[in-house]
Design a protein around this motif. Structure first.
Motif, PDB file in Angstrom:
ATOM      1  N   SER A 160      -9.442  64.417  60.513  1.00  0.00           N
ATOM      2  CA  SER A 160      -8.402  63.401  60.358  1.00  0.00           C
ATOM      3  C   SER A 160      -8.437  62.456  61.546  1.00  0.00           C
TER       4      SER A 160
ATOM      5  N   PRO B  12      -6.494  59.108  63.551  1.00  0.00           N
ATOM      6  CA  PRO B  12      -5.155  58.528  63.682  1.00  0.00           C
ATOM      7  C   PRO B  12      -4.937  57.327  62.774  1.00  0.00           C
ATOM      8  N   ASP B  13      -3.778  57.334  62.094  1.00  0.00           N
ATOM      9  CA  ASP B  13      -3.370  56.199  61.248  1.00  0.00           C
ATOM     10  C   ASP B  13      -4.382  55.895  60.150  1.00  0.00           C
ATOM     11  N   GLY B  14      -5.139  56.919  59.768  1.00  0.00           N
ATOM     12  CA  GLY B  14      -6.098  56.722  58.693  1.00  0.00           C
ATOM     13  C   GLY B  14      -7.234  55.781  59.027  1.00  0.00           C
ATOM     14  N   GLU B  15      -7.483  55.582  60.318  1.00  0.00           N
ATOM     15  CA  GLU B  15      -8.552  54.671  60.733  1.00  0.00           C
ATOM     16  C   GLU B  15      -9.915  55.211  60.288  1.00  0.00           C
TER      17      GLU B  15
END
Length: 276
Positions: free
Chosen positions: A143, A145-148
């Motif tokens: 995963s 951060p923030d779907g980056e």
């Protein structure tokens, strides 16, 4: 005391003479003081000029040369000291470099024994390293951060960098075909699903290796499974569903053979029509 009118002319003349003498003496005394101050001032100027002359003598060519030579000698001494320190540092660095090379050779030798014992190729090691950047395990993406999607983009950039070698895909398929699914295809499927803006690049890389697999005639039993997983990912099928489908179909293919593919789980997922 008689008044001035009572004095005779000779007496008046005498008094005037005495006063004139006193006035002349006073003027002379004042002039003497002024002259003394003037002489003192001149003496001071002369002293300053003498000091300047001495200083000018110190700046004579011989003196300047001596001073310059003293500066040069001092710089040469410092330079010699610096050279000695630099030489000592180079010696230490060379010694450390030698020891590092010996350690690397020993490590490479030990690693070579391990690689030979377990039949691990250099390309398998590289694929493992790259996939670990975006995958915790074969079917578990990391995963960000923030779907980056920067992790997936880095992964594709690294693969493209290796693909500058025209033999890369060929050698990977030949030497690391056993792990190409876990360390190449699964990360590419993750790129398609979790970084849609990279879908075209991931598809192009996937297709390049599929072409090479077909050309070499290896992994023929799983070839259609890989093609279907790619198609399903582009359809937007959930990554967990892809994992379950792949695990089941792979097991069934190796237990019952590729002729029965796709097996019943495909029917339960309602995917037979999509993957045939």
């Amino acid at each position: 005391m008689p008044s001035l009118s009572e004095l005779s002319i000779p007496e008046v003349v005498a008094i005037v003479g005495v006063l004139s003498t006193l006035l002349a003496a006073l003027v002379g005394l004042i002039g003497y003081k002024w002259s003394k101050q003037a002489f003192d001032s001149k003496d001071a100027q002369i002293a300053v000029m003498r000091e300047q002359i001495v200083a000018l003598k110190d700046l004579a060519p011989d003196t300047v040369r001596k001073q310059n030579q003293a500066v040069v000698d001092s710089l040469n001494t410092e330079l010699a000291s610096l050279r000695a320190e630099l030489s000592a540092t180079r010696t230490k660095l060379k010694d450390k470099s030698t020891r590092l090379e010996q350690a690397e050779m020993k490590l490479s030798s030990n690693l070579g024994i391990t690689k030979a014992a377990f039949a691990i190729s250099d390309y398998e090691i590289e694929l493992r390293r790259l996939s670990s950047f975006i995958m915790k395990s074969a079917w578990t993406p990391r995963s960000f951060p923030d779907g980056e999607g920067y992790g997936y983009e880095f992964y594709l950039m690294a693969i493209d960098f290796f693909r500058r070698d025209p033999e890369f895909a060929k050698v990977v398929v030949r030497e690391a075909s056993e792990w190409i699914s876990d360390y190449l295809f699964h990360p590419l499927l993750a790129c398609i699903l979790f970084a849609p803006f990279l879908k075209d690049r991931a598809n192009e890389i996937f297709g390049c290796f599929m072409d090479e697999i077909k050309a070499q005639g290896c992994l023929s039993d799983e070839f259609q499974l890989y093609a279907d997983l790619l198609r399903m990912a582009n359809m937007g099928v959930d990554f967990t569903a892809l994992r379950e489908y792949s695990a089941y179909q792979y097991l069934m293919i190796h237990e019952r053979g590729p002729d029965g593919y796709p097996y019943s789980m495909a029917n339960r997922l309602g995917l037979r029509g999509d993957i045939n």
